[in-house]
Design a protein around this motif. Structure first.
Motif, mmCIF file in Angstrom:
data_model
loop_
_atom_site.group_PDB
_atom_site.id
_atom_site.type_symbol
_atom_site.label_atom_id
_atom_site.label_comp_id
_atom_site.label_asym_id
_atom_site.label_seq_id
_atom_site.Cartn_x
_atom_site.Cartn_y
_atom_site.Cartn_z
ATOM 1 N N ASP A 81 0.880 -1.065 -0.075
ATOM 2 C CA ASP A 81 -0.009 0.068 0.046
ATOM 3 C C ASP A 81 0.936 1.444 0.181
ATOM 4 O OD1 ASP A 81 -2.126 1.597 0.206
ATOM 5 O OD2 ASP A 81 -2.134 1.586 2.411
ATOM 6 N N THR A 82 0.549 2.203 -0.711
ATOM 7 C CA THR A 82 1.483 3.611 -0.920
ATOM 8 C C THR A 82 0.703 4.626 -0.662
ATOM 9 O OG1 THR A 82 0.791 3.666 -3.519
ATOM 10 C CG2 THR A 82 2.848 2.237 -2.626
ATOM 11 N N ALA A 83 1.595 5.707 -0.231
ATOM 12 C CA ALA A 83 0.742 7.175 -0.278
ATOM 13 C C ALA A 83 0.303 7.461 -1.787
ATOM 14 C CB ALA A 83 1.721 7.954 0.452
ATOM 15 N N GLY A 84 -0.745 8.585 -1.583
ATOM 16 C CA GLY A 84 -1.102 9.023 -2.880
ATOM 17 C C GLY A 84 -0.167 9.747 -3.553
ATOM 18 N N LEU A 85 -0.105 9.779 -4.775
ATOM 19 C CA LEU A 85 0.764 10.421 -5.503
ATOM 20 C C LEU A 85 0.077 11.925 -6.105
ATOM 21 C CD1 LEU A 85 2.395 7.440 -7.538
ATOM 22 C CD2 LEU A 85 3.340 8.920 -5.640
ATOM 23 N N ARG A 86 0.733 13.078 -5.742
ATOM 24 C CA ARG A 86 0.090 14.182 -6.397
ATOM 25 C C ARG A 86 1.084 14.870 -7.384
ATOM 26 N NH1 ARG A 86 -1.930 18.961 -2.843
ATOM 27 N NH2 ARG A 86 0.471 18.822 -1.844
ATOM 28 N N ARG A 87 0.462 15.703 -8.084
ATOM 29 C CA ARG A 87 1.577 16.394 -9.243
ATOM 30 C C ARG A 87 2.870 16.820 -8.364
ATOM 31 N NH1 ARG A 87 -1.882 20.146 -12.859
ATOM 32 N NH2 ARG A 87 0.133 20.534 -13.780
ATOM 33 N N ARG A 88 3.822 16.926 -9.096
ATOM 34 C CA ARG A 88 5.086 17.416 -8.213
ATOM 35 C C ARG A 88 5.155 18.809 -8.002
ATOM 36 N NH1 ARG A 88 10.462 15.013 -11.022
ATOM 37 N NH2 ARG A 88 9.426 13.085 -10.376
ATOM 38 N N ALA A 89 4.547 19.577 -8.745
ATOM 39 C CA ALA A 89 4.403 21.056 -8.560
ATOM 40 C C ALA A 89 3.754 21.405 -7.322
ATOM 41 C CB ALA A 89 3.813 21.821 -9.844
ATOM 42 N N ARG A 90 2.736 20.440 -6.764
ATOM 43 C CA ARG A 90 1.893 20.818 -5.819
ATOM 44 C C ARG A 90 2.482 20.599 -4.529
ATOM 45 N NH1 ARG A 90 -4.104 19.131 -8.174
ATOM 46 N NH2 ARG A 90 -4.449 20.744 -9.603
ATOM 47 N N ILE A 91 3.713 19.684 -4.731
ATOM 48 C CA ILE A 91 4.272 19.060 -3.287
ATOM 49 C C ILE A 91 5.127 20.058 -2.869
ATOM 50 C CG2 ILE A 91 5.508 17.195 -2.349
ATOM 51 C CD1 ILE A 91 4.630 15.368 -4.866
ATOM 52 N N THR A 92 5.028 20.460 -1.590
ATOM 53 C CA THR A 92 5.785 21.615 -0.817
ATOM 54 C C THR A 92 6.208 21.084 0.355
ATOM 55 O OG1 THR A 92 3.850 22.576 0.101
ATOM 56 C CG2 THR A 92 4.662 23.583 -2.012
ATOM 57 N N ASP A 93 5.509 20.374 1.022
ATOM 58 C CA ASP A 93 6.000 19.699 2.394
ATOM 59 C C ASP A 93 7.095 18.520 2.228
ATOM 60 O OD1 ASP A 93 5.350 19.422 5.526
ATOM 61 O OD2 ASP A 93 5.161 17.423 4.787
ATOM 62 N N ASN A 94 8.154 18.716 3.129
ATOM 63 C CA ASN A 94 9.090 17.840 3.009
ATOM 64 C C ASN A 94 8.805 16.331 3.329
ATOM 65 O OD1 ASN A 94 11.917 17.291 2.536
ATOM 66 N ND2 ASN A 94 11.943 16.551 4.633
ATOM 67 N N LEU A 95 7.832 15.987 4.177
ATOM 68 C CA LEU A 95 7.347 14.778 4.402
ATOM 69 C C LEU A 95 6.581 14.178 3.482
ATOM 70 C CD1 LEU A 95 7.153 12.651 6.826
ATOM 71 C CD2 LEU A 95 5.066 13.949 7.530
ATOM 72 N N GLU A 96 5.700 14.956 2.627
ATOM 73 C CA GLU A 96 5.278 14.547 1.397
ATOM 74 C C GLU A 96 6.049 14.254 0.487
ATOM 75 O OE1 GLU A 96 1.497 15.355 -1.672
ATOM 76 O OE2 GLU A 96 1.942 17.019 0.182
ATOM 77 N N LYS A 97 7.113 14.910 0.148
ATOM 78 C CA LYS A 97 8.184 14.562 -0.680
ATOM 79 C C LYS A 97 8.720 13.195 -0.408
ATOM 80 C CE LYS A 97 9.559 19.238 -1.746
ATOM 81 N NZ LYS A 97 10.668 20.222 -1.951
ATOM 82 N N ILE A 98 9.085 13.057 0.745
ATOM 83 C CA ILE A 98 9.336 11.688 1.119
ATOM 84 C C ILE A 98 8.708 10.521 0.929
ATOM 85 C CG2 ILE A 98 10.673 10.191 3.142
ATOM 86 C CD1 ILE A 98 11.626 12.959 4.285
ATOM 87 N N SER A 99 7.371 10.790 1.229
ATOM 88 C CA SER A 99 6.337 9.808 1.205
ATOM 89 C C SER A 99 6.380 9.348 -0.707
ATOM 90 C CB SER A 99 4.872 10.204 1.764
ATOM 91 O OG SER A 99 4.865 10.423 3.030
ATOM 92 N N THR A 100 6.454 10.392 -1.249
ATOM 93 C CA THR A 100 6.227 10.426 -2.797
ATOM 94 C C THR A 100 7.436 9.467 -3.225
ATOM 95 O OG1 THR A 100 5.274 12.287 -2.932
ATOM 96 C CG2 THR A 100 6.224 11.481 -5.108
ATOM 97 N N ALA A 101 8.519 9.836 -2.585
ATOM 98 C CA ALA A 101 9.865 8.973 -3.173
ATOM 99 C C ALA A 101 9.760 7.462 -2.846
ATOM 100 C CB ALA A 101 10.992 9.524 -2.614
ATOM 101 N N ASP A 102 8.893 7.385 -1.292
ATOM 102 C CA ASP A 102 8.600 5.991 -0.891
ATOM 103 C C ASP A 102 7.755 5.259 -2.069
ATOM 104 O OD1 ASP A 102 9.605 3.880 0.958
ATOM 105 O OD2 ASP A 102 7.645 4.503 2.191
ATOM 106 N N SER A 103 6.668 5.899 -2.496
ATOM 107 C CA SER A 103 5.734 5.243 -3.255
ATOM 108 C C SER A 103 6.551 5.008 -4.670
ATOM 109 C CB SER A 103 4.582 6.296 -3.510
ATOM 110 O OG SER A 103 3.806 6.414 -2.259
ATOM 111 N N LEU A 104 7.255 5.653 -5.213
ATOM 112 C CA LEU A 104 7.787 5.776 -6.461
ATOM 113 C C LEU A 104 9.027 4.437 -6.643
ATOM 114 C CD1 LEU A 104 8.113 9.330 -7.717
ATOM 115 C CD2 LEU A 104 6.633 7.688 -8.304
ATOM 116 N N GLN A 105 9.577 4.373 -5.296
ATOM 117 C CA GLN A 105 10.407 3.271 -4.875
ATOM 118 C C GLN A 105 9.766 2.046 -4.969
ATOM 119 O OE1 GLN A 105 12.677 3.298 -1.346
ATOM 120 N NE2 GLN A 105 14.123 1.957 -2.303
ATOM 121 N N ALA A 106 8.420 1.900 -4.490
ATOM 122 C CA ALA A 106 7.506 0.693 -4.355
ATOM 123 C C ALA A 106 7.255 0.294 -5.785
ATOM 124 C CB ALA A 106 6.377 0.845 -3.720
ATOM 125 N N LEU A 107 7.000 1.235 -6.663
ATOM 126 C CA LEU A 107 6.786 1.015 -8.028
ATOM 127 C C LEU A 107 7.869 0.417 -8.872
ATOM 128 C CD1 LEU A 107 5.375 1.300 -10.895
ATOM 129 C CD2 LEU A 107 6.170 3.672 -10.931
#
Length: 446
Positions: A233-259
């Protein structure tokens, strides 16, 4: 089965940092802010000839104020209940707090063997807390620094000695077979975690109406129809331009690694909202990574089969994703647990196609027919000859074309061959790689 060891404690005492140190990689998200961890995250720890399963949990609150906090505490209590050993982590710089004492009682009431781990004890900083921790009544505390690695060997030695003295039902364990890895991907609030729980048949991860509940990529070994699987199960992926919080950036990277490390990507689309640009971007990422893909139209109970919405969505998906033409689309409702069987059958079928190897003679007969129907365009009035084709790899299927001139085939002609190959050999929803190379035909007469 391997033993289960749960890490518990109040927020921001370094539980996730200790988890990462013990499993040997940065699996769990860490941040200076408290409450980063929400779901239980599991990992395998190997020390010498022994292996055990480690569970990272959310920080415990004495009086949860929100539904999300209640869910986090329930997840932590479930981890304690199912564990063979509990590591009670306290902050060596802050001392033993009333909240530590409160949750020490919670662990003791569950009649679980436990060890007190005094974290953040680099140097002599944690010595007063180490002495104070004897009052918790859980035996000799172990002083460690998860950030710097101090005391980790002593902790592992103590844990493995306890497991060796266990009842024989756990302890030494052979590595588990992971099987097919399935990553559940999609935009926030499309029902990924709800589907994850529906597949497992239990409330394994937190769900809620608000987007962004899931932060970590949660990996679970699972068996379905006698087939070993690894569900993510992964965190939701938003458009990169809308990601400003550092924690969400780490969550996005974790989801892409799962992919990147999965076999099959299960893309969840909200059937009510329809196909959006971000859904297409995620699907393109799946194709670029070469993963097999199945699309799930979730929340179908709110749309209804046979409606115009179904035809519109299928048409839009087909036109928006030409690189994975024919990808299978399954309508389901994670909330009502409908369509799950059909979804799993299609995942298994797509995985088989992703691993498929085609016979070379069949490929070359197909190539002769395809080039006869639509010959390659001439380059500077000279004919381009495709001598033969071979499949040199799977996962995804990869093919090599031997041509008489380097870079002689245009991208549009290669797309034509890929589409013809996909249709002729029934490879829907599977990325296909096709490269060209020059060289002599080894089958020609010398």
């Amino acid at each position: 089965m391997p033993a289960t060891v749960a890490i518990v404690g109040r927020p921001n005492v370094g539980k996730s940092t200790l988890f990462n140190r013990l499993v040997g990689k940065n699996s769990a998200l860490t941040d200076s802010r408290p409450g980063v961890t929400r779901d239980r995250r599991e990992g395998l720890v190997r020390y010498g000839s022994q292996e055990f399963r480690l569970v990272d949990t959310a920080g415990l609150e004495q009086s949860p104020q929100t539904q999300l906090q209640n869910g986090m505490q329930s997840q932590t209590i479930s981890a304690v209940t199912s564990a063979h050993l509990v590591l009670m982590v306290i902050d060596g710089r802050a001392g033993v707090t009333p909240l530590d004492q409160h949750f020490n009682e919670l662990v003791r009431k569950n009649n679980k063997p436990a060890l007190v781990v005094v974290n953040k004890s680099e140097g002599n900083v944690g010595e007063p807390t180490w002495l104070e921790a004897f009052a918790l009544g859980l035996g000799d505390p172990i002083a460690v620094s998860a950030e710097h690695g101090d005391g980790i060997t002593d902790l592992l030695q103590t844990v493995t000695e306890f497991l060796q003295l266990g009842s024989g039902l756990y302890g030494l364990s052979a590595p588990e077979e992971e099987g097919i890895s399935i990553a559940i991907l999609g935009r926030p609030n499309t029902g990924k975690s709800t589907l994850f729980n529906a597949l497992l048949g239990e409330d394994r991860v937190l769900t809620g109406p608000e987007p962004g509940v899931t932060r970590d990529a949660i990996h679970i070994n699972w068996t379905y129809a006698n087939q070993t699987l690894r569900l993510v199960d992964t965190a939701g992926l938003r458009r990169r331009a809308r990601i400003t919080d550092n924690l969400e950036k780490i969550s996005t990277a974790d989801s892409l690694q799962a992919l990147r490390f999965c076999n099959v990507a299960l893309l969840i689309i909200d059937a009510v909202e329809g196909l959006e640009r971000q859904d297409i971007n995620i699907a393109k990422n799946v194709a670029q990574e070469g993963r097999a893909m199945v699309i799930c139209l979730n929340k179908w109970d709110l749309v209804g089969r046979g409606s115009k919405r179904e035809a519109e969505l299928l048409t839009k998906i087909g036109s928006s994703l030409p690189q994975i033409k024919g990808v299978c689309v399954i309508a389901c409702s994670a909330k009502n647990k409908t369509g799950i069987g059909e979804l799993m059958e299609q995942i298994f079928e797509t995985y088989r196609q992703w691993n498929r190897r085609l016979n070379t003679s069949d490929l070359n007969r197909w190539l002769a027919s395809a080039t006869q129907h639509h010959p390659p365009p001439m380059i500077r009035k000279r004919a381009v000859k495709i001598r033969y084709i071979t499949q040199y790899a799977t996962r995804p299927p990869r093919f090599s074309l031997s041509v008489n001139r380097a870079d002689a085939l245009s991208d549009s002609y290669i797309r034509y061959l890929v589409n013809e190959l996909r249709e002729s050999f029934k490879l829907p929803g599977v990325p296909i790689r096709m490269v060209t190379r020059t060289g002599k035909n080894p089958y020609s007469r010398q």
